[in-house]
Design a protein around this motif. Structure first.
Motif, PDB file in Angstrom:
ATOM      1  N   GLY A  86       0.800  -1.216   0.000  1.00  0.00           N
ATOM      2  CA  GLY A  86       0.000   0.000   0.000  1.00  0.00           C
ATOM      3  C   GLY A  86       0.829   1.260   0.000  1.00  0.00           C
ATOM      4  O   GLY A  86       0.453   2.272   0.589  1.00  0.00           O
ATOM      5  N   LEU A  87       1.967   1.225  -0.686  1.00  0.00           N
ATOM      6  CA  LEU A  87       2.913   2.331  -0.720  1.00  0.00           C
ATOM      7  C   LEU A  87       2.937   3.010  -2.080  1.00  0.00           C
ATOM      8  O   LEU A  87       2.641   2.394  -3.097  1.00  0.00           O
ATOM      9  N   TRP A  88       3.367   4.264  -2.083  1.00  0.00           N
ATOM     10  CA  TRP A  88       3.873   4.880  -3.295  1.00  0.00           C
ATOM     11  C   TRP A  88       5.363   4.539  -3.371  1.00  0.00           C
ATOM     12  O   TRP A  88       6.062   4.558  -2.348  1.00  0.00           O
ATOM     13  N   ILE A  89       5.837   4.202  -4.556  1.00  0.00           N
ATOM     14  CA  ILE A  89       7.251   3.902  -4.763  1.00  0.00           C
ATOM     15  C   ILE A  89       7.742   4.674  -5.986  1.00  0.00           C
ATOM     16  O   ILE A  89       7.086   4.685  -7.025  1.00  0.00           O
ATOM     17  N   LEU A  90       8.879   5.331  -5.815  1.00  0.00           N
ATOM     18  CA  LEU A  90       9.601   5.850  -6.973  1.00  0.00           C
ATOM     19  C   LEU A  90      10.791   4.942  -7.202  1.00  0.00           C
ATOM     20  O   LEU A  90      11.729   4.922  -6.397  1.00  0.00           O
ATOM     21  N   PHE A 111      10.342   5.427 -12.602  1.00  0.00           N
ATOM     22  CA  PHE A 111       8.962   4.957 -12.585  1.00  0.00           C
ATOM     23  C   PHE A 111       8.314   5.354 -11.263  1.00  0.00           C
ATOM     24  O   PHE A 111       8.796   4.966 -10.190  1.00  0.00           O
ATOM     25  N   LEU A 112       7.229   6.105 -11.355  1.00  0.00           N
ATOM     26  CA  LEU A 112       6.429   6.420 -10.175  1.00  0.00           C
ATOM     27  C   LEU A 112       5.267   5.433 -10.132  1.00  0.00           C
ATOM     28  O   LEU A 112       4.461   5.369 -11.061  1.00  0.00           O
ATOM     29  N   VAL A 113       5.199   4.666  -9.043  1.00  0.00           N
ATOM     30  CA  VAL A 113       4.203   3.597  -8.917  1.00  0.00           C
ATOM     31  C   VAL A 113       3.257   3.923  -7.767  1.00  0.00           C
ATOM     32  O   VAL A 113       3.698   4.227  -6.652  1.00  0.00           O
TER      33      VAL A 113
END
Length: 285
Positions: A86-90, A111-113
């Motif tokens: 449940g994270l934002w990851i760059l 990539f921004l996920v």
């Protein structure tokens, strides 16, 4: 699964400092462990360095490991982790095969996920590091990569994020463009050399924060790599007034930082330079 903060001004950032190698499997194991550790510690948004999945100055070996975005296992891992945790990851950057590159050149792509595992934004490094350093080190990124063409800002729950990579930090007009497009944070994943890092890393990043009134978030590579290079480390988060909020030093691992994004409005109110651009003509005498 973590839930996002209802407060768009409050963010727990995680920066993963790595020593990526020429072995993609080894790097993916480090990525998986590092992101999970930062998630356990409360990170809502994790950013990783430039060349997270493979750092290799050998063009032939690099090309042999490169895949399209759709087939890239490191990109797929970042997407799975974001969805599961449940994270934002760059994903700071990955070397990917692209159709529009001549002579087998690759893209150095961030990539921004989002927390649903979808790729929300992509950014291809615009400025390529082609230099001969006083130490004798020689870098020619243009031998392996084609330059990107587009500046990119993307929406997140904490406002707009501007995307840059490493050598881009030496081009302040890019950062001004991102800030004037509404960025509150600008990510600068990097694999800065030790020589240039010792000379310029903190100064350049602090300058970009002050000029734009943005948070600058710079996850970095560190230490001696298997392709022979040495990177500077010192992953940092810098506030809009130029204060260094956290510095990862030279060790591998995760850095957790609490960020108050209301400081963006405070800094820009104090020095509203983003509103003061004027047209001018260069006169040569």
């Amino acid at each position: 699964m973590l839930t996002q903060s209802p407060n768009p001004d409050s963010l727990t950032l995680g920066l993963l400092q790595m020593t990526s190698s020429i072995d993609p499997d080894e790097n993916r194991a480090a990525l998986d462990a590092g992101v999970r550790d930062l998630a356990r510690r409360g990170a809502q948004f994790v950013m990783t360095p430039e060349m997270t999945g493979l750092l290799d100055g050998n063009k032939e070996r690099l090309r042999s490991h490169a895949r399209t975005e759709e087939a890239d296992e490191t990109v797929a891992l970042a997407r799975r982790l974001a969805s599961e945790l449940g994270l934002w990851i760059l994903l700071g950057s990955q070397a990917v095969v692209v159709d529009d590159a001549p002579d087998s050149l690759l893209a150095n792509r961030s990539f921004l996920v989002g927390p649903d595992g979808t790729v929300r934004a992509r950014y291809d490094k615009i400025h390529l590091f082609d230099v001969d350093l006083p130490s004798g080190e020689r870098y020619r990124e243009s031998n392996s990569y084609r330059p990107g063409k587009d500046a990119v800002v993307a929406d997140t729950p904490w406002g707009r994020l501007g995307l840059a990579i490493c050598y881009d930090v030496r081009f302040p007009h890019l950062f001004r463009t991102l800030a004037q497009a509404g960025a509150r944070m600008i990510a600068v994943p990097a694999a800065f050399t030790k020589v240039t890092g010792e000379a310029h890393w903190h100064t350049l990043l602090r300058a970009r924060a002050i000029e734009t009134g943005c948070f600058i978030v710079a996850p970095a590579q560190t230490g001696r790599h298997k392709d022979g290079r040495t990177t500077f480390g010192h992953s940092v988060v810098i506030a809009p007034w130029g204060d260094v909020l956290a510095d990862g030093g030279e060790e591998r691992g995760g850095l957790l930082v609490e960020v108050d994004l209301s400081l963006v409005d405070t800094a820009r109110a104090r020095i509203p330079a983003l509103q003061h651009d004027r047209a001018y003509t260069l006169v040569e005498v």
